[in-house]
Design a protein around this motif. Sequence first.
Motif, PDB file in Angstrom:
ATOM      1  N   ASP A  53       9.966  16.181  -4.655  1.00 26.70           N
ATOM      2  CA  ASP A  53      10.468  14.626  -5.036  1.00 26.70           C
ATOM      3  C   ASP A  53      10.582  14.104  -2.836  1.00 26.70           C
ATOM      4  N   GLY A  54       9.469  14.409  -2.340  1.00 33.13           N
ATOM      5  CA  GLY A  54       8.900  13.784  -1.121  1.00 33.13           C
ATOM      6  C   GLY A  54       9.290  15.065  -0.206  1.00 33.13           C
ATOM      7  N   ALA A  55      10.125  15.776  -0.480  1.00 35.46           N
ATOM      8  CA  ALA A  55      11.242  16.954   0.989  1.00 35.46           C
ATOM      9  C   ALA A  55      10.908  18.186   0.260  1.00 35.46           C
ATOM     10  N   ARG A  56      11.088  18.622  -0.738  1.00 33.33           N
ATOM     11  CA  ARG A  56      11.156  20.012  -1.810  1.00 33.33           C
ATOM     12  C   ARG A  56       9.731  19.689  -3.045  1.00 33.33           C
ATOM     13  N   VAL A  57       8.812  21.051  -2.597  1.00 31.71           N
ATOM     14  CA  VAL A  57       8.350  21.317  -3.882  1.00 31.71           C
ATOM     15  C   VAL A  57       8.762  22.410  -5.217  1.00 31.71           C
ATOM     16  N   ARG A  58       8.451  21.889  -6.116  1.00 33.55           N
ATOM     17  CA  ARG A  58       9.547  22.947  -7.029  1.00 33.55           C
ATOM     18  C   ARG A  58       8.255  22.878  -8.220  1.00 33.55           C
ATOM     19  N   LEU A  59       7.270  24.482  -8.458  1.00 37.82           N
ATOM     20  CA  LEU A  59       6.457  24.448  -9.052  1.00 37.82           C
ATOM     21  C   LEU A  59       6.902  25.212 -10.363  1.00 37.82           C
ATOM     22  N   ASP A  60       6.600  25.543 -10.882  1.00 34.26           N
ATOM     23  CA  ASP A  60       6.367  26.023 -12.628  1.00 34.26           C
ATOM     24  C   ASP A  60       5.484  26.671 -12.799  1.00 34.26           C
ATOM     25  N   GLY A  77       3.848  18.005   4.772  1.00 33.75           N
ATOM     26  CA  GLY A  77       5.141  17.683   5.004  1.00 33.75           C
ATOM     27  C   GLY A  77       6.468  18.416   4.883  1.00 33.75           C
ATOM     28  N   ARG A  78       6.106  19.089   3.643  1.00 34.55           N
ATOM     29  CA  ARG A  78       7.277  19.244   3.244  1.00 34.55           C
ATOM     30  C   ARG A  78       8.234  20.674   3.619  1.00 34.55           C
ATOM     31  N   ALA A  79       9.772  20.131   3.599  1.00 38.10           N
ATOM     32  CA  ALA A  79      10.367  21.185   3.873  1.00 38.10           C
ATOM     33  C   ALA A  79      10.297  22.783   3.321  1.00 38.10           C
ATOM     34  N   LEU A 134       9.886  29.103  -0.839  1.00 39.64           N
ATOM     35  CA  LEU A 134       9.501  29.198   0.612  1.00 39.64           C
ATOM     36  C   LEU A 134      10.191  28.120   1.198  1.00 39.64           C
ATOM     37  N   ASP A 135      10.921  28.672   2.940  1.00 41.12           N
ATOM     38  CA  ASP A 135      10.972  27.506   3.718  1.00 41.12           C
ATOM     39  C   ASP A 135      10.071  27.244   4.737  1.00 41.12           C
ATOM     40  N   LEU A 136       9.331  26.367   5.072  1.00 44.61           N
ATOM     41  CA  LEU A 136       8.590  26.464   5.496  1.00 44.61           C
ATOM     42  C   LEU A 136       8.542  25.450   7.193  1.00 44.61           C
ATOM     43  N   GLY A 137       9.669  25.361   7.140  1.00 50.34           N
ATOM     44  CA  GLY A 137      10.222  25.300   8.795  1.00 50.34           C
ATOM     45  C   GLY A 137       8.862  23.422   9.556  1.00 50.34           C
TER      46      GLY A 137
END
Length: 110
Positions: A7-14, A38-40, A88-91
Motif C-alpha cells: 500500500d506504499g507504507a506496508r507490505v503484506r505477503l501471503d 522504504g516500507r515501514a 516485522l517492524d522495519l523502522g
Amino acid sequence: MPRLHDDGARVRLDLHGLTVDAALDVAEATVEAALEAGRASVALIHGSSTSDPLQRNRTIKHALEAFFTAEDWPEVNGRLHQDDVLTLDLGVTRTPRANRLSLPDVFPAT
C-alpha cells in the motif's frame, strides 16, 4: 500461489501454497525489497500451524520465527506474532519509493 499487497507504507505477503523453503526465500526477498523501497513493515501471512515446534515439525510458521530471530536483521526493530501472521517492524526513516512492490519483484517464478 503467494500473494503480495503493497500500500506504499506496508507490505503484506501471503505465503499459502508454498513449501517451507520457497516461503523462506520469498519472505527474505520481500523484506529486503521492502527495506529498499522504504516500507515501514512487512506482514508475513503463514497460516495456522497445529504442529508442535518441540516435535521439530517444520512449518512455515516455525521456519519464519527461527529465520527472523536467528539471522542478523538489524533493520528489523520488532517482531509481532499474532495467530497466523508475523509482522516485522522495519523502522524505515526515509521517504518511501513511490513504485509499489509486486510479486514478480520478489518471486520471479510468477
